[in-house]
Design a protein around this motif. Structure first.
Motif, mmCIF file in Angstrom:
data_model
loop_
_atom_site.group_PDB
_atom_site.id
_atom_site.type_symbol
_atom_site.label_atom_id
_atom_site.label_comp_id
_atom_site.label_asym_id
_atom_site.label_seq_id
_atom_site.Cartn_x
_atom_site.Cartn_y
_atom_site.Cartn_z
ATOM 1 N N ASP A 272 0.833 -1.223 0.000
ATOM 2 C CA ASP A 272 0.000 0.000 0.000
ATOM 3 C C ASP A 272 0.865 1.270 0.000
ATOM 4 O O ASP A 272 0.348 2.370 0.096
ATOM 5 C CB ASP A 272 -0.938 -0.001 1.205
ATOM 6 C CG ASP A 272 -0.163 0.132 2.502
ATOM 7 O OD1 ASP A 272 -0.778 0.352 3.551
ATOM 8 O OD2 ASP A 272 1.098 0.035 2.473
ATOM 9 N N ILE A 273 2.176 1.113 -0.086
ATOM 10 C CA ILE A 273 3.033 2.316 -0.036
ATOM 11 C C ILE A 273 2.777 3.173 -1.275
ATOM 12 O O ILE A 273 2.549 2.664 -2.371
ATOM 13 C CB ILE A 273 4.540 1.939 0.044
ATOM 14 C CG1 ILE A 273 4.881 0.891 -1.017
ATOM 15 C CG2 ILE A 273 4.899 1.453 1.433
ATOM 16 C CD1 ILE A 273 6.349 0.548 -1.072
ATOM 17 N N ASP A 274 2.842 4.492 -1.077
ATOM 18 C CA ASP A 274 2.553 5.407 -2.189
ATOM 19 C C ASP A 274 3.699 5.456 -3.184
ATOM 20 O O ASP A 274 3.514 5.423 -4.388
ATOM 21 C CB ASP A 274 2.318 6.829 -1.632
ATOM 22 C CG ASP A 274 0.940 6.920 -0.992
ATOM 23 O OD1 ASP A 274 0.767 7.666 -0.021
ATOM 24 O OD2 ASP A 274 0.036 6.166 -1.461
ATOM 25 N N ASN A 275 4.939 5.571 -2.657
ATOM 26 C CA ASN A 275 6.078 5.779 -3.559
ATOM 27 C C ASN A 275 7.107 4.671 -3.374
ATOM 28 O O ASN A 275 7.780 4.591 -2.354
ATOM 29 C CB ASN A 275 6.702 7.158 -3.238
ATOM 30 C CG ASN A 275 7.851 7.486 -4.201
ATOM 31 O OD1 ASN A 275 8.661 6.593 -4.506
ATOM 32 N ND2 ASN A 275 7.903 8.726 -4.651
ATOM 33 N N LEU A 276 7.219 3.826 -4.336
ATOM 34 C CA LEU A 276 8.116 2.655 -4.255
ATOM 35 C C LEU A 276 9.561 3.084 -4.035
ATOM 36 O O LEU A 276 10.269 2.526 -3.196
ATOM 37 C CB LEU A 276 8.004 1.857 -5.556
ATOM 38 C CG LEU A 276 8.277 0.367 -5.463
ATOM 39 C CD1 LEU A 276 7.168 -0.335 -4.702
ATOM 40 C CD2 LEU A 276 8.396 -0.222 -6.868
ATOM 41 N N ASP A 277 9.988 4.123 -4.747
ATOM 42 C CA ASP A 277 11.397 4.536 -4.652
ATOM 43 C C ASP A 277 11.765 5.022 -3.251
ATOM 44 O O ASP A 277 12.874 4.828 -2.786
ATOM 45 C CB ASP A 277 11.698 5.630 -5.677
ATOM 46 C CG ASP A 277 12.013 5.016 -7.041
ATOM 47 O OD1 ASP A 277 11.775 5.675 -8.067
ATOM 48 O OD2 ASP A 277 12.483 3.843 -7.075
ATOM 49 N N ASP A 313 13.242 -4.965 -8.748
ATOM 50 C CA ASP A 313 13.803 -4.309 -9.945
ATOM 51 C C ASP A 313 14.341 -2.921 -9.586
ATOM 52 O O ASP A 313 15.460 -2.555 -9.944
ATOM 53 C CB ASP A 313 12.729 -4.172 -11.036
ATOM 54 C CG ASP A 313 12.395 -5.513 -11.671
ATOM 55 O OD1 ASP A 313 11.364 -5.611 -12.362
ATOM 56 O OD2 ASP A 313 13.178 -6.475 -11.430
ATOM 57 N N ARG A 314 13.531 -2.175 -8.822
ATOM 58 C CA ARG A 314 13.958 -0.816 -8.440
ATOM 59 C C ARG A 314 15.147 -0.897 -7.475
ATOM 60 O O ARG A 314 16.092 -0.135 -7.545
ATOM 61 C CB ARG A 314 12.821 -0.041 -7.777
ATOM 62 C CG ARG A 314 11.630 0.241 -8.643
ATOM 63 C CD ARG A 314 11.975 1.094 -9.861
ATOM 64 N NE ARG A 314 12.468 2.432 -9.513
ATOM 65 C CZ ARG A 314 13.011 3.274 -10.387
ATOM 66 N NH1 ARG A 314 13.174 2.882 -11.636
ATOM 67 N NH2 ARG A 314 13.428 4.466 -10.029
ATOM 68 N N TRP A 318 18.801 1.008 -7.850
ATOM 69 C CA TRP A 318 19.364 1.887 -6.803
ATOM 70 C C TRP A 318 20.693 1.328 -6.298
ATOM 71 O O TRP A 318 21.662 2.061 -6.088
ATOM 72 C CB TRP A 318 18.383 2.022 -5.644
ATOM 73 C CG TRP A 318 17.278 2.983 -5.855
ATOM 74 C CD1 TRP A 318 16.147 2.799 -6.602
ATOM 75 C CD2 TRP A 318 17.180 4.312 -5.315
ATOM 76 N NE1 TRP A 318 15.351 3.914 -6.562
ATOM 77 C CE2 TRP A 318 15.953 4.867 -5.773
ATOM 78 C CE3 TRP A 318 17.991 5.090 -4.484
ATOM 79 C CZ2 TRP A 318 15.539 6.150 -5.427
ATOM 80 C CZ3 TRP A 318 17.564 6.375 -4.131
ATOM 81 C CH2 TRP A 318 16.358 6.891 -4.603
ATOM 82 N N THR A 319 20.753 0.021 -6.114
ATOM 83 C CA THR A 319 21.983 -0.592 -5.572
ATOM 84 C C THR A 319 23.153 -0.419 -6.542
ATOM 85 O O THR A 319 24.260 -0.068 -6.129
ATOM 86 C CB THR A 319 21.743 -2.085 -5.288
ATOM 87 O OG1 THR A 319 20.625 -2.218 -4.399
ATOM 88 C CG2 THR A 319 22.969 -2.745 -4.661
ATOM 89 N N LEU A 361 21.407 -12.370 -5.973
ATOM 90 C CA LEU A 361 20.743 -11.589 -7.024
ATOM 91 C C LEU A 361 21.656 -10.470 -7.521
ATOM 92 O O LEU A 361 21.685 -10.145 -8.700
ATOM 93 C CB LEU A 361 19.447 -10.984 -6.460
ATOM 94 C CG LEU A 361 18.597 -10.191 -7.443
ATOM 95 C CD1 LEU A 361 18.013 -11.136 -8.502
ATOM 96 C CD2 LEU A 361 17.476 -9.444 -6.712
ATOM 97 N N TYR A 362 22.453 -9.904 -6.580
ATOM 98 C CA TYR A 362 23.394 -8.854 -6.979
ATOM 99 C C TYR A 362 24.572 -8.832 -6.016
ATOM 100 O O TYR A 362 24.406 -9.106 -4.819
ATOM 101 C CB TYR A 362 22.729 -7.471 -6.974
ATOM 102 C CG TYR A 362 23.687 -6.389 -7.419
ATOM 103 C CD1 TYR A 362 24.359 -5.601 -6.479
ATOM 104 C CD2 TYR A 362 23.994 -6.195 -8.770
ATOM 105 C CE1 TYR A 362 25.271 -4.644 -6.874
ATOM 106 C CE2 TYR A 362 24.893 -5.233 -9.180
ATOM 107 C CZ TYR A 362 25.541 -4.461 -8.231
ATOM 108 O OH TYR A 362 26.450 -3.519 -8.642
ATOM 109 N N GLY A 363 25.775 -8.545 -6.528
ATOM 110 C CA GLY A 363 26.935 -8.309 -5.661
ATOM 111 C C GLY A 363 27.583 -9.586 -5.188
ATOM 112 O O GLY A 363 27.672 -10.560 -5.929
ATOM 113 N N GLY A 364 28.077 -9.558 -3.965
ATOM 114 C CA GLY A 364 28.691 -10.745 -3.389
ATOM 115 C C GLY A 364 30.184 -10.863 -3.588
ATOM 116 O O GLY A 364 30.812 -11.773 -3.066
#
Ligand SMILES: NC(=O)c1ccc[n+]([C@@H]2O[C@H](COP(=O)([O-])OP(=O)(O)OC[C@H]3O[C@@H](n4cnc5c(N)ncnc54)[C@H](O)[C@@H]3O)[C@@H](O)[C@H]2O)c1
Ligand SMILES: NCCCC=O
Ligand code: NA
Length: 503
Positions: A272-277, A313-314, A318-319, A361-364
């Protein structure tokens, strides 16, 4: 590579208001985690130095210019220390970054927090004068009763390396505000700025023995404090294994301790969050700030299934956008891990997660562009199950593990599925839901639509394996006070419990 023109001071132990060479004359190298180079050394205290420091602290309690001071008099010293920290802010921040790998932005913010914390406890020290003696009205004519708040005595303050000067300040400032005499033993992995605190105390004329600073290996320079008969309390911040050792040693003398330990805190994100970012950035900050070396890091991301794919995805975008560099470089947002030992530990956690069937999924890995230094990419791990080590154990590095949920009941069960209980966060615009989660989370710190903001006015600490006791706020001061009750019989009549032999 950002160059620093700040020299590394060469200090001794700070005992009884002066610099003293350790009895055994040993020293420990200082390693800069972003270059792996030795940049100086610190003195290595042993039990003999602990005995000298404890003696100095006990003498300070007997001095008129410390043991008998009012809160207002002690407040002057705390404010002078705060002013000196701000005067030296840029140099102290650079030293903090060179020693711990913390980004220069975060080191500078820490120095502001250090000064503000000393100022805050100066105010509380002054306020203590009107609370030192509090009458308690029993509505009985034959008794007069009151409560005294007195300094607890000699306190041992043992602190970690992730916020070197700030974690020390969270203990030193209230201990001095209370009128205790303190012995600070910072982590051997990052002691430079704590030794500079000694120089600052010397410059402001803090009475000798009020604060003593011993650096060195924990089991050698700090362990003797836990078992020392003339140390009245231990305030510890660090890992669970060390906290357990301290508690065991202190128990032999029934010595009180407070333990601020580790965590594996959740951040629960609802659809229910308004802004995903906005939520994505809090998730990033909650686990990757300070290179994830944060006790309260929300390192378990629990996302509602309906938005999980879009959120991840977002999160990935950002990462990938995080600047990983020499911590002294402008806009660096991820520096190195503090030491080779911690670096290897973080990589091992990631490797174990892979071996247990999770997905990186990313990094490591080490960032391609940084061949030297203990750098680890910000890492996101998915396909995690609750039996995995990466779900259960604190990594204390930039490693975020992810699970999804459908219902509130599932979310709270996952969030509380930890032996720790330091912090919990929820992202939702449903006020009643946030209320429900505030009550349902088993932790000492709750963040709503944020993660990590820390204010020295609020109690800091957890439950379960995250320890007990609170730093900060009025709670942080109370732990350095002895609460004494006084009951006076004011009647002229005999107590008349026994039959008098004369009649
Ligand atoms: N709850 C909090 O507020 C908080 C804050 C920062 C760090 N931490 C925790 O600290 C840990 C990381 O810090 P660390 O690696 O410095 O922890 P650590 O336990 O290894 O060391 C902490 C301090 O204890 C000393 N020490 C080591 N062995 C000792 C012994 N036997 N007796 C007495 N003292 C001893 C160390 O020299 C150091 O000064 C993490 O688990 C993190 O979660 C908690
Ligand atoms: N924001 C302060 C966190 C202290 C523990 O690591
Ligand atoms: Na260091």
């Amino acid at each position: 590579m950002a160059m620093s023109n700040v020299g590394i001071p060469c200090r001794q132990l700070y005992i009884d208001g002066e610099w003293r060479e350790p009895v055994k004359k040993n020293r420990i190298p200082i390693i800069n985690p972003s270059t792996e180079e030795i940049i100086g050394d610190i003195p290595a205290a042993t039990s003999e130095d602990v005995d000298i420091a404890v003696e100095a602290a006990r003498k300070a309690l007997a001095r008129d210019d410390w043991g008998s001071t009012t809160g207002a008099q002690r407040a002057k010293y705390l404010r002078a220390i705060a002013a000196k920290v701000l005067e030296r802010k840029s140099e102290l921040a650079t030293l903090e970054s060179l020693d711990s790998g913390k980004t220069s932005f975060e080191s500078a913010a820490d120095m502001d927090d250090v000064a503000a914390c000393f100022e805050y406890y100066a105010d509380l020290a002054e306020a203590l004068d009107s609370k030192r003696k509090t009458p308690v009205n029993l509505h009985l004519d034959s008794f007069k009763t009151y409560v005294l708040r007195e300094p607890l005595g000699v306190v041992g303050l043992i602190t970690p390396w992730n916020y070197p000067l700030l974690m020390a300040t969270w203990k030193v400032a209230p201990a001095l505000a209370a009128g205790c005499a303190a012995i600070l033993k910072p982590s051997e992995l990052a002691s430079i700025t704590c030794l500079e605190l000694g120089e600052i105390c010397r410059e402001v004329g803090l009475p000798p023995g009020a604060l003593n600073i011993l650096t060195g290996w924990g089991p050698v320079a700090a362990a003797p404090l836990s078992s020392h008969p003339h140390v009245d309390k231990i305030s510890f911040t660090g890992s669970v294994p060390t906290g357990t050792k301290i508690m065991t040693a202190a128990a032999q003398l029934v010595k009180p301790v407070t333990l601020e330990l580790g965590g594996k805190s959740p951040i629960v994100v609802f659809d229910d969050i308004d802004n995903l970012d906005i939520a994505v950035e809090w998730a990033l900050f909650g686990c990757f700030s300070n290179a994830g070396q944060v006790c309260s890091a929300t390192s378990r991301l629990i996302i509602q299934e309906s938005i999980a794919s879009e959120f991840l995805d977002r999160l990935l975008l950002w990462t990938k956008n995080i600047k990983i560099s020499d911590p002294l470089e402008e806009d660096c947002k991820l520096g190195p891990i503090v030491s080779s030992g911690q670096y290897e530990k973080v990589l091992k956690f990631i490797s174990n997660a892979k071996n247990e069937g999770a997905t990186i999924l990313y990094g490591g890995e080490r960032p391609e562009h940084l061949k030297k230094g203990y750098y680890v990419q910000p890492t996101i791990i998915t396909d995690v199950n609750t039996s995995m080590e990466i779900w259960k154990e604190e990594v204390f590095g930039p490693v975020l593990c992810v699970k999804t949920f459908k219902t509130e009941e599932e979310a709270i069960e996952l969030a509380n599925d930890t032996k720790y209980g330091l912090a919990s966060a929820i992202m939702s615009k449903d006020v009643e839901r946030c209320e429900r989660f505030t009550k349902a989370f088993h932790s000492g710190i709750i963040w709503i639509n944020c993660s990590q903001p820390t204010f020295h006015q609020l109690p800091w600490g957890g439950k379960k394996r995250s320890g007990f006791g609170r730093d900060l706020g009025e709670w942080g001061l109370e732990k350095y006070l002895n609460i004494k009750q006084v009951t006076e019989y004011t009647s002229a009549d005999a107590w008349a419990f026994y039959k008098s032999p004369s009649n």
